[in-house]
Each structure stands twice: as C-alpha cells, then as structure tokens.
Design a protein around this motif. Structure first.
Motif, PDB file in Angstrom:
ATOM      1  N   GLY A   1       4.154   2.344   2.179  1.00 53.25           N
ATOM      2  CA  GLY A   1       4.838   2.771   3.399  1.00 53.25           C
ATOM      3  C   GLY A   1       5.946   1.808   3.789  1.00 53.25           C
ATOM      4  O   GLY A   1       7.042   2.217   4.191  1.00 53.25           O
ATOM      5  N   THR A   2       5.687   0.515   3.666  1.00 49.22           N
ATOM      6  CA  THR A   2       6.706  -0.490   3.986  1.00 49.22           C
ATOM      7  C   THR A   2       7.902  -0.365   3.053  1.00 49.22           C
ATOM      8  O   THR A   2       9.062  -0.410   3.496  1.00 49.22           O
ATOM      9  CB  THR A   2       6.103  -1.901   3.884  1.00 49.22           C
ATOM     10  N   LEU A   3       7.653  -0.211   1.773  1.00 47.18           N
ATOM     11  CA  LEU A   3       8.749  -0.070   0.812  1.00 47.18           C
ATOM     12  C   LEU A   3       9.544   1.212   1.051  1.00 47.18           C
ATOM     13  O   LEU A   3      10.777   1.221   0.937  1.00 47.18           O
ATOM     14  CB  LEU A   3       8.213  -0.108  -0.618  1.00 47.18           C
TER      15      LEU A   3
ATOM     16  N   PRO B   1      -0.273   0.666   2.946  1.00 43.66           N
ATOM     17  CA  PRO B   1       0.711  -0.047   3.775  1.00 43.66           C
ATOM     18  C   PRO B   1       1.894  -0.585   2.965  1.00 43.66           C
ATOM     19  O   PRO B   1       3.036  -0.581   3.427  1.00 43.66           O
ATOM     20  CB  PRO B   1      -0.072  -1.200   4.387  1.00 43.66           C
ATOM     21  N   ILE B   2       1.619  -1.053   1.741  1.00 40.61           N
ATOM     22  CA  ILE B   2       2.712  -1.583   0.905  1.00 40.61           C
ATOM     23  C   ILE B   2       3.686  -0.472   0.551  1.00 40.61           C
ATOM     24  O   ILE B   2       4.906  -0.627   0.665  1.00 40.61           O
ATOM     25  CB  ILE B   2       2.136  -2.253  -0.363  1.00 40.61           C
TER      26      ILE B   2
ATOM     27  N   CYS C   1       9.923   2.665   3.930  1.00 43.59           N
ATOM     28  CA  CYS C   1      10.696   2.411   5.154  1.00 43.59           C
ATOM     29  C   CYS C   1      11.933   1.566   4.845  1.00 43.59           C
ATOM     30  O   CYS C   1      13.032   1.846   5.332  1.00 43.59           O
ATOM     31  CB  CYS C   1       9.803   1.716   6.176  1.00 43.59           C
ATOM     32  N   LEU C   2      11.767   0.533   4.028  1.00 40.57           N
ATOM     33  CA  LEU C   2      12.913  -0.297   3.642  1.00 40.57           C
ATOM     34  C   LEU C   2      13.948   0.501   2.860  1.00 40.57           C
ATOM     35  O   LEU C   2      15.163   0.300   3.022  1.00 40.57           O
ATOM     36  CB  LEU C   2      12.445  -1.500   2.820  1.00 40.57           C
TER      37      LEU C   2
ATOM     38  N   THR D   1      -5.199  -0.850   0.305  1.00 38.67           N
ATOM     39  CA  THR D   1      -4.231  -1.914   0.048  1.00 38.67           C
ATOM     40  C   THR D   1      -2.843  -1.353  -0.229  1.00 38.67           C
ATOM     41  O   THR D   1      -1.841  -1.863   0.283  1.00 38.67           O
ATOM     42  CB  THR D   1      -4.684  -2.758  -1.158  1.00 38.67           C
TER      43      THR D   1
END
Length: 177
Positions: free
Chosen positions: A57-59, A54-55, A61-62, A51
C-alpha cells in the motif's frame, strides 16, 4: 478383498479406482462451502499478508504521488518548452549528434582493435609461433641459405677451375706441378 484389489492394481497400474467413503451418498450437496478449501491459511501465510499489505500500500501510494508530481511538472514545463523551443530543439539535435558521433567513434575503435587482434591471432596460429620467434627463425634460415649458396658457388668455381685445365694452374704457379 484387499489382496484382490492389490493384485488388480499390479496387473493394470494405469487404471484408477475411486471408492466413495460413504457408499450411499452419491448426490452433490453443493454450496459455497464445498468450493472453499476445508483447511484455512497457515500462520506463515497470514503473517506474510499482514506484513506485505502495508508495504504494498505504501509503495502504491508513492507511485501515485510520483505520477501526480510528474504531471504537474509537465504542466508547468510545457509552456517553457514552447517558448524556448527555437533554442532547445537545435541544442537537443546537436547533443544527439554529439552522442551519436561519440558512440560511432567508439564502435569504429573497437572494430579496429578487434580486427587487429584477429589478424595477429590468425598470423600466430598460421606460424604456430609468436611473430618475433617467427622472424628470428626466418633470419636464421636465410643466413643458412646464403651460407650454403656461397659454399656451392665456391665449389662450382673450384670444379670449373680444375676442369679448365691443369695447364692454366701450372702457368700461374710458374710451371711447377
């Protein structure tokens, strides 16, 4: 034998005894497998990793996109800052002075209010009453003091008149006693 070990543990509880499970096996059989835990991760730990990966990794990236955008914006804005610096520097200085004056005014106001509050509270604690009650009590005491003084002066005049002579009173009243 087990009873003897328990009795020894009761007598010396700070001593730890190690009993190997395989008495003949004392050598180290190393390897990477012996350093890893024998039991794998639990199902909850695996779900948490699945869980959060991905969260996270997304943060991340942002955060990278935001940093790149900030650097690009700074690259475009720097020439504008240089061109308009004769206007922007005094404006920023004036804005900083205005903010400082506003904050100083607020600090002075709070200091004044807290000082007045402190004086009011110390006055109230010194008298044990509210200021209006204190003033009323002082007025009553003053009125009583003036009344007592008037009474004393009246008595003093009366006693002096009686001492001054019985004759003075008789002459005033026309000779009658």
């Amino acid at each position: 034998m087990a009873d003897r070990d328990r009795d020894r543990d009761r007598l010396h509880p700070h001593q730890i005894q190690v009993h190997p499970q395989h008495p003949g096996q004392h050598r180290y059989e190393g390897g990477a497998k012996s350093l890893l835990p024998q039991k794998g991760p639990s199902t909850g730990q695996i779900l948490a990793i699945i869980t959060l990966l991905p969260i996270g990794g997304t943060l991340l990236c942002l955060a990278g996109i935001t940093l790149a955008g900030s650097l690009i914006g700074l690259a475009f804005a720097t020439p504008l800052f240089v061109i308009f610096s004769p206007v922007l520097v005094p404006a920023a200085f004036l804005l900083a002075l205005a903010v400082t004056a506003f904050l100083t005014s607020g600090a002075f106001g709070l200091t004044g209010l807290s000082s007045l509050s402190w004086v009011f509270n110390s006055f109230r604690q010194a008298t044990g009453q509210e200021p209006l009650d204190y003033a009323k009590r002082r007025m009553q005491e003053g009125t009583m003091y003036v009344g007592e003084k008037t009474k004393q002066v009246g008595e003093t005049i009366k006693s002096k008149a009686q001492e001054g002579g019985h004759d003075d009173r008789t002459t005033v009243l026309g000779g009658r006693t």
